[in-house]
Design a protein around this motif. Structure first.
Motif, mmCIF file in Angstrom:
data_model
loop_
_atom_site.group_PDB
_atom_site.id
_atom_site.type_symbol
_atom_site.label_atom_id
_atom_site.label_comp_id
_atom_site.label_asym_id
_atom_site.label_seq_id
_atom_site.Cartn_x
_atom_site.Cartn_y
_atom_site.Cartn_z
ATOM 1 N N THR A 177 1.439 85.659 26.447
ATOM 2 C CA THR A 177 2.684 85.788 25.685
ATOM 3 C C THR A 177 2.447 85.508 24.208
ATOM 4 O OG1 THR A 177 4.031 85.160 27.603
ATOM 5 C CG2 THR A 177 5.041 84.936 25.436
ATOM 6 N N SER A 218 10.241 79.943 17.903
ATOM 7 C CA SER A 218 9.918 79.552 19.273
ATOM 8 C C SER A 218 9.971 78.043 19.437
ATOM 9 C CB SER A 218 8.529 80.082 19.654
ATOM 10 O OG SER A 218 8.507 81.491 19.655
ATOM 11 N N ARG A 278 11.296 83.375 26.988
ATOM 12 C CA ARG A 278 10.639 82.070 26.941
ATOM 13 C C ARG A 278 11.668 80.956 26.815
ATOM 14 N NH1 ARG A 278 8.816 78.327 23.189
ATOM 15 N NH2 ARG A 278 6.967 77.145 23.839
ATOM 16 N N SER A 283 1.296 81.947 29.570
ATOM 17 C CA SER A 283 1.766 81.522 28.251
ATOM 18 C C SER A 283 0.787 81.978 27.172
ATOM 19 C CB SER A 283 1.938 79.996 28.201
ATOM 20 O OG SER A 283 0.686 79.333 28.264
#
Length: 409
Positions: free
Chosen positions: A132, A152, A31, A129
């Motif tokens: 994920t 993240s 990512r 997304s």
């Protein structure tokens, strides 16, 4: 496989424990790589379109056209995040982005075609997304999940800075088309890593493979049900509105600096202060604040986001402006206190779609914020408009309270 330990909701985790999980580490690295590629691609295409047309409007439209279509993607394709096999969906998503960047780098497309390609690719983003983020929620438990989101966020901020800065250098040294091919290579690397390293997990048991029309129907009905839940709606708005208002203020930094005669280059430094503050806030709150305290601090940190922006009405010198923006950035750690409540509020069968809706809504409102407060600045003053954006953010703090007291149920 080494993994993060199962933790009680209020037991504090560490970043070391989170990064010990191989699956999370793979998703985290890929990512971060694709966020860097996104920023590089956006910067390069904006420069390419402006150089081709000489139109500031088309250059700006190229920069922002990838935001709004994500909402359409969430509304009509979001249920794929809970219905498809994760490895296939994530690999396909990165592959589509790779192909789009490669085509735009090799073929001299008309500007209209470039905009269409960007918009079509943006429609697919909420689905992959969402899956994920669903995998991360299934992999990490308790406070480890919150710190995973923190990592993240910090990596995304750093990757955006790297992509935008590297994009400018790549365009200058290599040309825009080579820079686009570099971004395509980054997407390809992420797709290959996911395909080779992520286990081929099955789709959730509740997912039944049906026709494409079923995906549309389930996506629409799923989003409707999510937004009908008052607690989910409150938590979504709490994560959407402050970034939207701050994006409005952020979009006015360049005209503010120019209109006040600030030193050359000061606008770029001011723009960099927000992500730096976000990195510092996420690190401090994620590492040193206990989970239960993070959740209690949500409203206070929302105030920390908005209150410094009110100071721009006083036309402070640029050094003071930098300090105000740094403090504003630290307040974005408020979102860490919402991660576990949001996960608990969302039905497990709809987690992927909920994360897709969260991301798509966030992108959409951040695109709308500059339009709204840019219009306000036209009729008042840039500093006043930035201050109003800050005061609007402070008002959100009162709206955040119900999820803790139970009135948001």
């Amino acid at each position: 496989m080494t993994s993060a330990p199962d933790l009680a909701p209020q037991q504090r985790a560490t970043y070391r424990e989170v990064l010990a999980d191989r699956r999370f580490r793979l998703l985290f690295v890929t990512r971060t790589l694709t966020v860097t590629a996104d920023s590089l691609r956006i910067m390069t295409l904006s420069v390419l379109v402006f150089a081709t047309t000489g139109s500031p409007l088309l250059g700006a439209l190229t920069f922002g056209v990838g935001f709004l279509p994500q909402l359409a993607g969430s509304l009509f394709l979001g249920s794929l995040a809970d219905r498809a096999r994760p490895r296939r969906l994530v690999t396909a998503g990165y592959g589509v982005q790779c192909a789009a960047a490669a085509v735009m780098g090799v073929v001299r497309l008309p500007v209209a075609a470039i905009l269409v390609v960007i918009a079509v690719v943006a429609c697919s983003i909420p689905a992959f997304s969402g899956v994920t983020n669903r995998l991360i929620a299934e992999t990490l438990t308790g406070d480890a999940y919150v710190l995973g989101r923190s990592l993240s966020n910090m990596a995304a901020s750093a990757a955006q800075l790297l992509g935008l800065a590297g994009g400018g250098a790549a365009v200058e040294l290599l040309g825009p088309r080579t820079a686009l091919l570099i971004s395509a290579g980054a997407y390809l690397a992420a797709a290959v890593a996911v395909r080779l390293r992520l286990p081929d997990l099955p789709a959730p048991e509740q997912a039944v493979r049906q026709g494409f029309g079923s995906v549309l129907r389930h996506s629409w009905s799923g989003n409707t049900k999510l937004l009908a839940e008052r607690r989910v709606r409150t938590l979504l708005l709490a994560q959407w509105l402050p970034p939207a208002f701050v994006a409005g203020a952020e979009s006015l930094i360049v005209p503010f600096a120019g209109g006040r005669g600030m030193p050359a280059g000061s606008a770029g430094l001011l723009l960099a202060c927000l992500p730096v503050g976000m990195l510092a806030g996420d690190l401090a709150v994620g590492r040193f604040v206990r989970p239960v305290v993070r959740e209690r601090l949500v409203a206070a940190l929302v105030v920390v986001i908005g209150l410094p922006l009110a100071g721009f009405v006083l036309d402070p010198p640029w050094v003071v402006c930098a300090g105000l923006l740094l403090v504003t950035g630290t307040g974005f750690a408020y979102a860490l206190g919402l991660q576990r409540p949001f996960l608990d509020a969302v039905p497990e069968a709809s987690r992927g779609q909920a994360f897709g809706l969260l991301t798509a809504g966030l992108m959409t409102v951040q695109g709308a914020g500059p339009v709204v407060f840019g219009a306000v600045a036209e009729f008042t003053d840039v500093g006043v408009a930035m201050a109003l954006a800050g005061l609007a953010t402070v008002c959100v703090a009162k709206c955040v309270a119900p999820w803790r007291t139970g009135r948001g149920q």
